[in-house]
Design an enzyme around this catalytic site. Structure first.
Site, mmCIF file in Angstrom:
data_model
loop_
_atom_site.group_PDB
_atom_site.id
_atom_site.type_symbol
_atom_site.label_atom_id
_atom_site.label_comp_id
_atom_site.label_asym_id
_atom_site.label_seq_id
_atom_site.Cartn_x
_atom_site.Cartn_y
_atom_site.Cartn_z
ATOM 1 N N SER A 163 5.864 13.252 1.499
ATOM 2 C CA SER A 163 6.685 12.953 0.335
ATOM 3 C C SER A 163 7.904 13.876 0.317
ATOM 4 C CB SER A 163 5.836 13.076 -0.937
ATOM 5 O OG SER A 163 6.497 12.520 -2.042
ATOM 6 N N HIS A 216 6.995 6.953 0.688
ATOM 7 C CA HIS A 216 6.457 5.967 -0.270
ATOM 8 C C HIS A 216 7.164 4.639 -0.042
ATOM 9 C CE1 HIS A 216 4.484 9.204 -2.566
ATOM 10 N NE2 HIS A 216 5.620 9.878 -2.428
ATOM 11 N N GLU A 247 3.094 4.926 2.328
ATOM 12 C CA GLU A 247 2.054 5.775 1.770
ATOM 13 C C GLU A 247 0.771 5.706 2.607
ATOM 14 O OE1 GLU A 247 1.428 4.665 -2.286
ATOM 15 O OE2 GLU A 247 3.324 5.527 -2.975
#
Length: 338
Positions: A163, A216, A247
């Site tokens: 992330s 993501h 993800e």
């Protein structure tokens, strides 16, 4: 005699009182957690590697690959929120390492702290956790920590990021410096605008000098915003490309630049290769006629040196007209934006 004893007791008590503030004083700008034996010798050689994770739940196989590249030694987790829970998970649930030390940064002062720098020097593998990447930029850019992260990889040791931790590994990074996280429609509507906050000359990872990363990816419809980032990046870097990671997935890059995807949910990595450089004007939507998009799956093989993909999962050429993403390639099992 009793008076002398009493005086000695008072002197001892006074000494303890003076010592308490020093003992209770927190280190400047960070919190520290550790688990395992941080002094044990690393049992195996380390290897240069990068674990590029898209966020969400971790793929255990990717972390075990990372632990092996770290010589099953000592992992250091860097973050700017949370506590030591990721280190506990790596040590107890994934295993295969001697220790995990976690440093949670709360300001820039920690990036010059001698203890922090010594811990990074000792690390066999470094993992950059998720959170808010603007804090990483503010706390680490142009500091000894940033220089040690670069040096860590040059010493043939692995680095990973998920992330926000992956967002800063590219040569051009989306810093989210305006306090938000821009979405695809907003970015495509004004790629030259103030919300597309790109950061350069931060970290210098192998083969990522001309790469913008994003995370993501499919879950948050980020193909459009990565294309917008590339439109802005190409104003200065004419060969910038993008790599997005879904993800629960990780693109694991070996020392020679070859990579494979590990995923726990059937996700992909996305190679985004635009053609030419678009003309941008602040406040104006993006128009871009040709953006090649190729999917990397678990059975694919990807070479970051040549950008060649063997057995891609999908491929196509997207375009952007008036800030609207068109002709995006269909992905197996995915619902793409209209």
């Amino acid at each position: 005699m009793a008076m002398k004893t009493l005086l000695r007791l008072w002197a001892t008590f006074a000494t303890l009182l003076l010592a308490v503030p020093a003992l209770a004083q927190a280190p400047a700008g960070y919190a520290y957690y550790e688990i395992g034996d941080v002094a044990a010798p690393t049992p195996a050689p380390t290897a240069q590697a990068m674990m590029l994770m898209g966020g969400g739940e971790w793929d255990v196989g990717a972390f075990r690959w990372f632990a092996e590249r770290a010589g099953h030694g000592h992992i250091v987790v860097l973050r700017a929120s949370g506590a030591g829970e990721a280190g506990e998970e790596i040590y107890r649930d994934i295993g295969g390492v001697l220790s995990v030390q976690t440093i949670v940064f709360t300001d820039r002062a920690a990036a010059s702290d001698p203890r922090v720098l010594a811990i990074l020097e000792h690390a066999d593998g470094i993992f950059l956790a998720g959170g808010d990447q603007s804090n990483y930029v503010r706390y680490w850019k142009n500091t000894p920590v940033a220089r040690l992260l670069d040096a860590h990889v040059r010493k043939d040791r692995p680095i990973g990021g998920t992330s926000a931790g992956l967002a800063i590994l590219g040569g051009t990074a989306y810093g989210a410096m305006d306090g938000g996280s821009i979405d695809s429609p907003t970015a495509l509507a004004d790629p030259a605008g103030p919300a597309v906050t790109l950061v350069t000359d931060f970290l210098h990872m192998p083969r990522l000098a001309h790469v913008v990363t994003d995370t993501h990816f499919n879950a948050r419809d980020r193909l459009g915003r990565l294309i917008a980032f590339l439109a802005a990046a190409r104003q200065k870097d004419a060969v910038a490309i993008g790599i997005g990671v879904d993800e629960q997935s990780a693109l694991c890059v070996e020392a020679d630049g070859t990579a494979r995807l590990r995923t726990r949910n059937g996700g992909f990595a996305w190679l985004v290769q635009p053609k030419n450089r678009p003309a941008l004007k602040p406040g104006k939507p993006l128009d871009w006629a040709s953006v090649r998009v190729t999917g990397i799956g678990p059975d694919s093989r990807f070479d970051l040196n040549s950008l060649r993909i063997i057995a891609p999962v999908f491929a196509g050429t997207a375009r952007v007209a008036g800030g609207r993403l068109l002709d995006a390639p269909a992905t197996p099992g995915a619902v793409l934006p209209q």
